[in-house]
Design a protein around this motif. Structure first.
Motif, PDB file in Angstrom:
ATOM      1  N   THR A  36       0.829  -1.209   0.000  1.00 21.19           N
ATOM      2  CA  THR A  36       0.000   0.000   0.000  1.00 21.19           C
ATOM      3  C   THR A  36       0.857   1.251   0.000  1.00 21.19           C
ATOM      4  N   LEU A  37       1.997   1.192   0.655  1.00 19.99           N
ATOM      5  CA  LEU A  37       2.899   2.340   0.768  1.00 19.99           C
ATOM      6  C   LEU A  37       4.196   2.044   0.034  1.00 19.99           C
ATOM      7  N   GLN A  38       4.472   2.794  -0.996  1.00 24.19           N
ATOM      8  CA  GLN A  38       5.747   2.727  -1.710  1.00 24.19           C
ATOM      9  C   GLN A  38       6.314   4.140  -1.717  1.00 24.19           C
ATOM     10  N   ALA A  48       4.930  14.708   7.338  1.00 24.92           N
ATOM     11  CA  ALA A  48       5.381  14.393   5.976  1.00 24.92           C
ATOM     12  C   ALA A  48       4.431  13.336   5.439  1.00 24.92           C
ATOM     13  N   VAL A  49       3.843  13.598   4.280  1.00 23.96           N
ATOM     14  CA  VAL A  49       2.802  12.736   3.719  1.00 23.96           C
ATOM     15  C   VAL A  49       3.267  12.169   2.383  1.00 23.96           C
ATOM     16  N   ASP A  50       3.111  10.872   2.203  1.00 20.31           N
ATOM     17  CA  ASP A  50       3.401  10.241   0.926  1.00 20.31           C
ATOM     18  C   ASP A  50       2.376  10.715  -0.097  1.00 20.31           C
ATOM     19  N   GLN A  51       2.839  11.239  -1.220  1.00 20.48           N
ATOM     20  CA  GLN A  51       1.934  11.842  -2.200  1.00 20.48           C
ATOM     21  C   GLN A  51       1.021  10.833  -2.872  1.00 20.48           C
ATOM     22  N   ASP A  52       1.408   9.565  -2.894  1.00 20.51           N
ATOM     23  CA  ASP A  52       0.595   8.556  -3.570  1.00 20.51           C
ATOM     24  C   ASP A  52      -0.496   8.001  -2.664  1.00 20.51           C
ATOM     25  N   SER A  53      -0.132   7.550  -1.462  1.00 17.58           N
ATOM     26  CA  SER A  53      -1.096   6.888  -0.568  1.00 17.58           C
ATOM     27  C   SER A  53      -1.782   7.851   0.390  1.00 17.58           C
ATOM     28  N   LEU A  54      -1.227   9.058   0.562  1.00 21.57           N
ATOM     29  CA  LEU A  54      -1.697  10.050   1.550  1.00 21.57           C
ATOM     30  C   LEU A  54      -1.536   9.556   2.984  1.00 21.57           C
ATOM     31  N   LEU A  55      -0.625   8.636   3.203  1.00 21.43           N
ATOM     32  CA  LEU A  55      -0.296   8.192   4.558  1.00 21.43           C
ATOM     33  C   LEU A  55       0.750   9.126   5.158  1.00 21.43           C
ATOM     34  N   ILE A  56       0.625   9.392   6.449  1.00 18.07           N
ATOM     35  CA  ILE A  56       1.620  10.193   7.159  1.00 18.07           C
ATOM     36  C   ILE A  56       2.826   9.302   7.438  1.00 18.07           C
ATOM     37  N   VAL A  57       3.975   9.644   6.892  1.00 15.93           N
ATOM     38  CA  VAL A  57       5.152   8.801   7.056  1.00 15.93           C
ATOM     39  C   VAL A  57       6.080   9.309   8.156  1.00 15.93           C
ATOM     40  N   SER A  58       5.884  10.520   8.629  1.00 12.98           N
ATOM     41  CA  SER A  58       6.619  11.005   9.796  1.00 12.98           C
ATOM     42  C   SER A  58       5.876  12.186  10.397  1.00 12.98           C
ATOM     43  N   ASN A  59       6.130  12.423  11.673  1.00 21.30           N
ATOM     44  CA  ASN A  59       5.499  13.543  12.367  1.00 21.30           C
ATOM     45  C   ASN A  59       6.446  14.062  13.430  1.00 21.30           C
ATOM     46  N   THR A  60       6.442  15.357  13.629  1.00 21.01           N
ATOM     47  CA  THR A  60       7.250  15.985  14.671  1.00 21.01           C
ATOM     48  C   THR A  60       6.448  17.112  15.308  1.00 21.01           C
ATOM     49  N   LEU A  61       6.963  17.609  16.421  1.00 17.09           N
ATOM     50  CA  LEU A  61       6.319  18.726  17.121  1.00 17.09           C
ATOM     51  C   LEU A  61       7.407  19.554  17.781  1.00 17.09           C
ATOM     52  N   LYS A  93      -0.556  20.670  -2.528  1.00 18.03           N
ATOM     53  CA  LYS A  93      -1.825  21.224  -2.052  1.00 18.03           C
ATOM     54  C   LYS A  93      -2.932  20.185  -1.953  1.00 18.03           C
ATOM     55  N   CYS A  94      -2.835  19.100  -2.718  1.00 17.01           N
ATOM     56  CA  CYS A  94      -3.886  18.081  -2.676  1.00 17.01           C
ATOM     57  C   CYS A  94      -3.439  16.823  -1.941  1.00 17.01           C
ATOM     58  N   THR A  95      -2.343  16.924  -1.191  1.00 18.69           N
ATOM     59  CA  THR A  95      -1.890  15.777  -0.402  1.00 18.69           C
ATOM     60  C   THR A  95      -1.772  16.153   1.073  1.00 18.69           C
ATOM     61  N   PHE A 102      -4.990   8.585  12.315  1.00 18.50           N
ATOM     62  CA  PHE A 102      -5.317   8.995  10.940  1.00 18.50           C
ATOM     63  C   PHE A 102      -4.891   7.916   9.954  1.00 18.50           C
ATOM     64  N   ASN A 103      -3.683   7.381  10.135  1.00 20.75           N
ATOM     65  CA  ASN A 103      -3.202   6.341   9.222  1.00 20.75           C
ATOM     66  C   ASN A 103      -4.074   5.090   9.270  1.00 20.75           C
ATOM     67  N   LEU A 104      -4.545   4.724  10.456  1.00 25.83           N
ATOM     68  CA  LEU A 104      -5.459   3.589  10.568  1.00 25.83           C
ATOM     69  C   LEU A 104      -6.719   3.828   9.738  1.00 25.83           C
ATOM     70  N   LYS A 105      -7.271   5.016   9.874  1.00 25.88           N
ATOM     71  CA  LYS A 105      -8.494   5.342   9.135  1.00 25.88           C
ATOM     72  C   LYS A 105      -8.218   5.366   7.637  1.00 25.88           C
TER      73      LYS A 105
END
Length: 458
Positions: free
Chosen positions: A135-137, A295-308, A408-410, A446-449
């Motif tokens: 699903t994620l490449q 950071a979002v993968d442009q193909d799957s729209l999965l969040i591949v990293s997060n920081t704060l 803008k669309c990812t 979010f990724n689960l959903k």
């Protein structure tokens, strides 16, 4: 009230309805999100969580149950442990995940706070499962940030100027109380007044103010370094433009160098000292926030990293967010970022990691004439051109426009869904480390959903 017409209606006997027996299997279809959450948790390695439990003590709720309640709650916009407890009674999906048990909100809240580090490991595990499933490449990614309200009110904040005034007042009061203590035998004190207690109270406040002052001065030094770097980069860009065009840059004066040191309006919050006053993107006001990144993968729209972080600006957050991408996923080929991330250092650092950067050099004007838009052809800059001119050219190539257009669309819809659809607009936990853990929990949910949507579609 009696029915005034001759029409017959189907009615409900609510006393009999209370005796109805309902099977949860009837209410939850096989493809329901609750089923998906439970099945995905069964695939995760929870040994990092089980290792925290000792051999002694009474029976504890299995981590699978509590994780299921948190994951499903955050994926459906229920973030409060009290609301989750209530829904284990009133909501069918929550009752299913809890196995019909009403789990106390303190148990849910303590579990969330205790296992924030382990939840980050589960975030990576879930991405690896998506990667192994195909699903994620990881290819091209988009980065963006947003401000999320801290669990603190700006009314509990104090400015650097007010801090100095309050320090001076408290020192005077301590001196007055010490003098009064020396005359206590000759002066009648107000009823209930204990001089030692009053002095101790004010000394404690002075200690708190001194701690706040040190933190504000450290933040000011950090800001000075960032502003100095931005100023120098702007001056280099002006010089480069003047050299390329042979004309003096427009404007009556050149950019002013930043003024070092704390500023009168710098704020420190006593409820959550690690949060900061930041500008709201929605109404232009200011409030206590944290700066979150994805950071979002442009193909799957999965969040591949997060920081704060508690930095108001984004340009220092690009590299930490890219570096947070799990090594198991591989390296992204390209990254699209908006103007808030533009800096020579970010370009150099991304290129050093083998990632092709596409960072906006400025805001594009709205409603450009179509003739102007199509007449503008990118001109290859010289080898000694500034990073800004080189990036502007790259963004106007066909591949540059294609990659940056996807930003803008990812990533922007992902943040929009988290804030507007799920309704996550304020943290429940305080401090950078705890808030970062909760943000990771939000991104995992979010990724689960998202995975549920992708796999149901297949």
């Amino acid at each position: 009230m009696a029915n005034p017409t001759s029409r017959r209606f189907i009615t409900v006997d609510y006393e009999d309805a209370l005796e109805l027996t309902v099977s949860l299997r009837e209410c939850l279809p096989p493809d329901h999100l609750a089923h998906f959450v439970v099945s995905m948790i069964s695939l995760l390695d929870l040994s990092c969580i089980y290792a925290h439990y000792g051999d002694r003590g009474g029976k504890a709720y299995a981590p699978e149950i509590l994780l299921g309640l948190l994951f499903y709650g955050y994926a459906t916009g229920t973030f409060s442990s009290r609301k989750i407890e209530k829904k284990t009674v009133e909501s069918i999906p929550f009752r299913y995940i809890a196995g019909g048990m009403q789990i106390d909100h303190d148990t849910i809240a303590d579990f969330r706070k205790t296992f924030l580090v382990e939840i980050r490991k589960l975030f990576v595990q879930l991405l690896v499962l998506a990667y192994l499933a195909g699903t994620l490449q990881l290819g091209q990614i988009s980065l963006d940030g947003s401000k999320i309200h801290a669990d603190a009110s700006k009314s509990k904040a104090i400015s650097y100027k007010r801090l100095g005034e309050l320090e001076e007042r408290l020192r005077k009061e301590v001196a007055e109380l010490l003098a009064l203590g020396e005359q206590a035998d000759q002066v009648e004190l107000p009823e209930g007044m204990v001089i030692e207690d009053e002095i101790t109270f004010r000394k404690n406040r002075l200690a708190n103010l001194a701690e706040a002052k040190v933190i504000l001065e450290a933040r000011a030094q950090e800001r000075d370094e960032a502003e100095r770097a931005a100023y120098e980069a702007k001056m280099r860009a002006r010089e480069e433009k003047a050299r390329q065009t042979g004309r003096k840059p427009r404007g009556r004066t050149s950019p002013r160098p930043p003024t070092p040191g704390p500023r009168d309006k710098d704020q420190y919050n006593f409820t959550d000292p690690e949060s900061r006053i930041m500008k709201n993107s929605t109404d232009g006001g200011f409030n206590q926030h944290y700066n979150v990144q994805v950071a979002v993968d442009q193909d799957s729209l999965l969040i591949v990293s997060n920081t704060l972080s508690n930095h108001p600006n984004d340009y220092g957050e690009a590299i930490p967010t890219v570096d947070a991408i799990p090594a198991e996923l591989g390296q992204p080929e390209a990254a699209a970022l908006d103007h808030g991330y533009f800096s020579e250092n970010n370009i150099t650092q991304l290129e050093a990691r083998g990632i092709e950067p596409y960072i906006a050099t400025g805001r594009e004007p709205h409603h450009r004439n179509w003739k102007t838009y199509f007449a503008e052809q990118p001109v290859l800059p010289p080898d000694d051109a500034s990073p800004m001119l080189k990036m502007a050219y790259k963004l106007r190539t066909e591949i540059g426009k294609a990659i940056y257009r996807l930003r803008k669309c990812t990533v922007e819809p992902v943040i929009g869904i988290i804030k507007e659809v799920l309704g996550f607009r304020q943290f429940s936990l305080r401090g950078v480390a705890a808030a970062a853990g909760e943000w990771c929990l939000v991104c995992l949910a979010f990724n689960l959903k998202r995975l549920h949507t992708l796999w149901i579609a297949c």
